[in-house]
Design a protein around this motif. Structure first.
Motif, short mmCIF file in Angstrom:
data_model
loop_
_atom_site.label_atom_id
_atom_site.label_comp_id
_atom_site.label_asym_id
_atom_site.label_seq_id
_atom_site.Cartn_x
_atom_site.Cartn_y
_atom_site.Cartn_z
N LEU A 148 54.17 20.98 66.38
CA LEU A 148 54.45 19.71 66.03
C LEU A 148 54.15 19.80 64.86
O LEU A 148 53.63 20.50 63.88
N PRO A 149 55.22 18.92 63.72
CA PRO A 149 55.14 19.03 61.86
C PRO A 149 53.79 18.21 61.60
O PRO A 149 52.98 17.49 62.89
N PRO A 150 53.01 19.31 60.52
CA PRO A 150 53.78 19.71 59.84
C PRO A 150 53.03 21.17 59.58
O PRO A 150 52.68 21.68 58.53
N SER A 151 52.95 21.44 60.78
CA SER A 151 52.15 23.20 61.03
C SER A 151 53.61 23.88 60.63
O SER A 151 54.23 23.57 60.59
N SER A 152 52.43 25.21 59.84
CA SER A 152 53.18 27.10 59.52
C SER A 152 54.19 27.23 60.73
O SER A 152 53.87 27.23 61.14
N CYS A 153 55.41 27.40 60.29
CA CYS A 153 56.37 28.48 60.95
C CYS A 153 57.03 30.03 60.35
O CYS A 153 57.95 30.19 60.61
N SER A 154 55.88 29.73 58.39
CA SER A 154 56.63 30.23 58.41
C SER A 154 56.53 32.42 58.49
O SER A 154 57.13 33.12 58.50
N ASN A 155 55.80 32.35 59.17
CA ASN A 155 55.84 34.23 60.37
C ASN A 155 56.65 33.71 61.69
O ASN A 155 55.72 33.48 62.47
N HIS A 156 56.94 33.44 61.88
CA HIS A 156 58.36 33.51 63.25
C HIS A 156 58.06 34.31 63.97
O HIS A 156 58.48 34.75 65.61
#
Length: 641
Positions: A337-345
């Motif tokens: 859920l936001p605002p978690s980071s998703c940069s390393n998918h």
């Protein structure tokens, strides 16, 4: 709106529909070729981390009728992005030539470094189609070059994030949007070139699509598109029917989330009923603090595993997705859920595909596949170029060396290639070295890295990067604690490692077994600093306890070496054909000592000793039955300290 006839088309209609079906795929292919050939960055031009697709409006929403992928995962996530974006956009005010930009993971994007351009197409005065182009970009702002912001905890610390935003209006660039993009990136010329390529391929696609409508008529084209979806759905359902009904549960873990140094549990239950399937991630660990979580993409990306096993031949469209429902628990690693980071998918995505493959392999042994390396060891780099004539220029580059795929029921795994999540190409080193102050010292197969089995895994790789100017490096890697699992008695592949090499010397440092003078960055080592995934520890002997590193400064003249693990083995290695083991040893892929330890094969001076081999194999089988021997994880046995 005209839809396909309810009854099955006759042979004449079916032939025409198939012609149009492949015409739609050809549109996507031409778009993809245009994108690749006109892009500026190596991530699109060389690696093909990009995809193009065509969606039509149906009674089920926006359905993808054709795509052409450079990166496999985009083919499975494209429909999500189209539906999220088009449902939010004001179609009544949309004009021909408008193009929408979006990269928000909570609106269907994979992560913020993957940008999406969508071009609504008016047919008979109504938006009834949308063309989609997507690619990773080398940089889009944020704390480090290139994304994959390992160690961050929120999306606010990542690259720029855009909700659906008008980028072209009536085919005219929207200057404020472009200004905002280009003034917040380290490599504006490269980003601008890629965006123009993403836009240009949509223009190509619209021209081809209108040609198709003009040739066959709108109603016929839309009916043929529905036929294409139905044919693909039927093929996918036929494949699923071959899996015995049942619930197949798999548990695994990521090494860590890049912030908290403890395993992140993942759970999937694949439920098969007739010709449909449910993929349930309930039980997966809670939303991580680090950046390894994903938002919506696992709803469809994990379906790659099903496609690969039960229906690999037909092209992907929305019919591929129809027979499968996915459950993503909100607030878990697969639905943050936001605002978690998703940069390393990459790590969650690769592992979810591994797990679904493993679950189906347990039910469908005749088509089973061992785990792949589960990581691409994605490397993003940038800095200030200090080479003569380029002093002061900012630069960025991207590499995805890849690892080994798992052994299969049919044969050995593929060696040193990108994980199935992407299945892209690797970098073209001549291009990278011309454009960036780096030299690729090594990109080659790592001996003794493939999991042992009747059909061995694919071999992992060695990737050594030498810096000519000070370079900021990000490494995204997993399977540091242990390598890829084998199936049906197969052994694990080699786990992942990295070293920093001060003052790289071309005469001495090219031997990947040499550890003298190297500074371990991550990996499982024994008390002497020797790689040992079976008995070593990730908590001692290395500067990092995670394979997810960001902001590593590599000084000019120094190097970083990354070892990417191999695939798991399939079946009992004591049953592998002796000729195959001997060939691998003679080719330098396995050492004679590892062949003895893992396959029970004795070679002296390259010559097979059949009697000694038979005796050793009987001995190892007896020791295994008594619980005193198991197949060792793949790893060289002759490291040099």
């Amino acid at each position: 709106m005209t839809t396909a006839p309810e009854e099955t088309p006759d042979a004449t209609s079916a032939g025409l529909y198939d012609t149009i079906r492949y015409g739609l795929i050809e549109i996507a292919r031409e778009m993809n070729l245009s994108l690749m050939r006109s892009a500026f960055s190596p991530v699109v031009r060389d690696i093909l981390d990009c995809t193009t697709a065509l969606h039509l409006k149906t009674e089920n929403g926006w359905e993808m009728v054709a795509c052409f992928e450079g990166c496999m995962q985009h083919a499975f996530t494209s429909q999500h992005i189209a539906n999220f974006t088009m449902d939010e956009w004001d179609l009544e005010r949309t004009r021909p030539g408008d193009v929408i930009f979006v990269n928000d993971p909570w609106r269907g994007a994979i992560h913020q470094s993957d940008i999406n351009l969508l071009r609504p197409i008016h047919v008979d005065g109504e938006v009834r189609a949308v063309l989609h182009s997507t690619s990773h970009v080398v940089d889009l702002g944020g704390p480090i070059p290139g994304g994959f912001s390992n160690g961050v905890e929120t999306a606010f610390e990542e690259q720029l994030k855009f909700p659906p935003t008008l980028l072209y209006a009536d085919d005219v660039p929207v200057r404020p949007a472009f200004n905002y993009l280009l003034e917040n990136t380290r490599v504006p010329s490269m980003l601008l070139g890629d965006i123009r390529a993403l836009y240009g391929c949509l223009v190509v696609g619209e021209g081809r699509f209108r040609d198709l409508l003009g040739r066959y008529g709108t109603d016929t084209v839309f009916a043929a598109a529905q036929h294409a979806i139905d044919v693909t759905e039927a093929s996918m359902r036929a494949g699923i029917r071959e899996i015995p009904d049942g619930d197949y549960r798999i548990e695994d873990f990521l090494d860590d989330d890049g912030v908290v140094v403890e395993p992140l549990p993942m759970v999937v239950t694949v439920k098969v009923r007739g010709d449909s399937m449910e993929i349930d991630f309930s039980g997966t660990g809670r939303q991580p603090r680090g950046n390894v979580g994903t938002a919506w993409v696992e709803a469809t990306r994990c379906i790659e595993a099903v496609k690969m096993l039960v229906d690999p031949e037909p092209p992907v469209n929305s019919g591929t997705l129809r027979p499968i429902e996915t459950i993503l628990p909100p607030g878990s690693a697969v639905c943050v859920l936001p605002p978690s980071s998703c940069s390393n998918h990459m790590d969650v995505g690769s592992r979810s595909i591994n797990m679904v493959v493993k679950a189906i392999s347990g039910a469908l042994v005749s088509r089973s596949i061992a785990a792949d390396s589960g990581t691409c060891a994605t490397i993003v780099m940038g800095g200030i170029d200090m080479r003569p004539g380029r002093e002061g220029q900012q630069w960025g580059s991207f590499a995805g060396p890849g690892g080994g795929w798992g052994g299969t029921w049919k044969g050995d795994g593929l060696s040193y290639c990108i994980a199935p999540i992407g299945n892209c190409r690797t970098s073209v080193h001549e291009h990278a070295e011309a454009e960036s102050p780096t030299v690729i010292g090594q990109m080659e197969v790592m001996p003794d890295s493939a999991g042992a089995g009747r059909h061995r895994g694919g071999f992992g790789g060695i990737y050594t990067l030498v810096a000519l100017s000070d370079t900021i490096l990000t490494i995204t890697s997993d399977r540091v604690r242990h390598g890829a699992d084998g199936v049906l008695g197969g052994g694990r592949g080699m786990s992942s490692y990295a070293w920093y090499i001060p003052q790289f010397d071309w005469d001495t440092h090219m031997d990947p077994r040499l550890l003298t003078g190297l500074e371990p960055l991550y990996g499982a080592f024994d008390q002497h600093g020797v790689p040992d995934a079976d008995h070593g520890s990730v908590y001692g002997g290395a500067t990092h306890s995670t394979g997810k590193i960001a902001g590593l400064v590599v000084r000019a003249g120094d190097a970083v070496r990354v070892l990417i693990g191999g695939g798991g083995g399939w079946g009992d290695p004591l049953e592998r054909e002796l000729i195959a083991v001997g060939k691998d040893v003679r080719d330098g892929l396995y050492s004679p000592e590892y062949a003895r330890r893992a396959f029970g094969v004795v070679l002296e001076d390259g010559v097979l000793r059949f009697d000694e081999t038979a005796a050793l194999r009987r001995h190892l089988a007896g020791e295994r039955d008594a619980g005193r021997w198991s197949v060792p994880s793949a790893s060289p046995v002759d490291w040099i300290l």
